[in-house]
Write a protein that holds these residues in place. Structure first.
Motif, PDB file in Angstrom:
ATOM      1  N   PHE A   1       0.826  -1.212   0.000  1.00  0.00           N
ATOM      2  CA  PHE A   1       0.000   0.000   0.000  1.00  0.00           C
ATOM      3  C   PHE A   1       0.858   1.260   0.000  1.00  0.00           C
ATOM      4  O   PHE A   1       0.563   2.221  -0.723  1.00  0.00           O
TER       5      PHE A   1
ATOM      6  N   GLN B   1       2.331   1.644  -3.406  1.00  0.00           N
ATOM      7  CA  GLN B   1       1.299   2.082  -4.347  1.00  0.00           C
ATOM      8  C   GLN B   1       1.022   3.578  -4.191  1.00  0.00           C
ATOM      9  O   GLN B   1       0.840   4.280  -5.187  1.00  0.00           O
TER      10      GLN B   1
ATOM     11  N   CYS C   1      -5.710   3.703  -0.764  1.00  0.00           N
ATOM     12  CA  CYS C   1      -4.558   3.024  -0.159  1.00  0.00           C
ATOM     13  C   CYS C   1      -4.304   3.539   1.248  1.00  0.00           C
ATOM     14  O   CYS C   1      -3.997   2.760   2.158  1.00  0.00           O
TER      15      CYS C   1
END
Length: 104
Positions: free
Chosen positions: A30, A33, A76
């Protein structure tokens, strides 16, 4: 990113058999990302945009792509925050799950 997403998915699937609170691979995915989305938002406004996104021909499409990246960053972050709450024991559903286990 696809390989890391697959690793995070496998880690999520193993959570059904493993009751540990921390999921480090998913957390790492996460945060990575978020970093990739931030970098791509920055690239949309740089001259590098023409090589990365040749389909962005007008400013409305640039804003649409930026909105998609920003939504991805927000999602995220919310997932990471939820994982952190579970890890430190502040999850609001934890009491509900414990009550359900006592009943059954």
């Amino acid at each position: 990113m696809t390989i890391l997403a697959a690793i995070a998915a496998i880690e999520q699937l193993t959570k059904m058999h493993n009751r540990k609170r921390d999921i480090p691979a998913t957390r790492y995915y996460f945060w990575l990302q978020i970093g990739v989305n931030v970098a791509l938002v920055c690239c949309v406004f740089l001259p590098l945009k023409d090589q990365l996104f040749p389909f962005l021909t007008n400013m409305s499409s640039v804003y649409l792509i930026c909105a998609i990246f920003l939504i991805g960053i927000l999602l995220c972050y919310l997932c990471e925050r939820r994982i952190r709450n579970i890890r430190v024991g502040k999850d609001k559903y934890q009491k509900l799950i414990a009550t359900f286990k006592k009943i059954n």
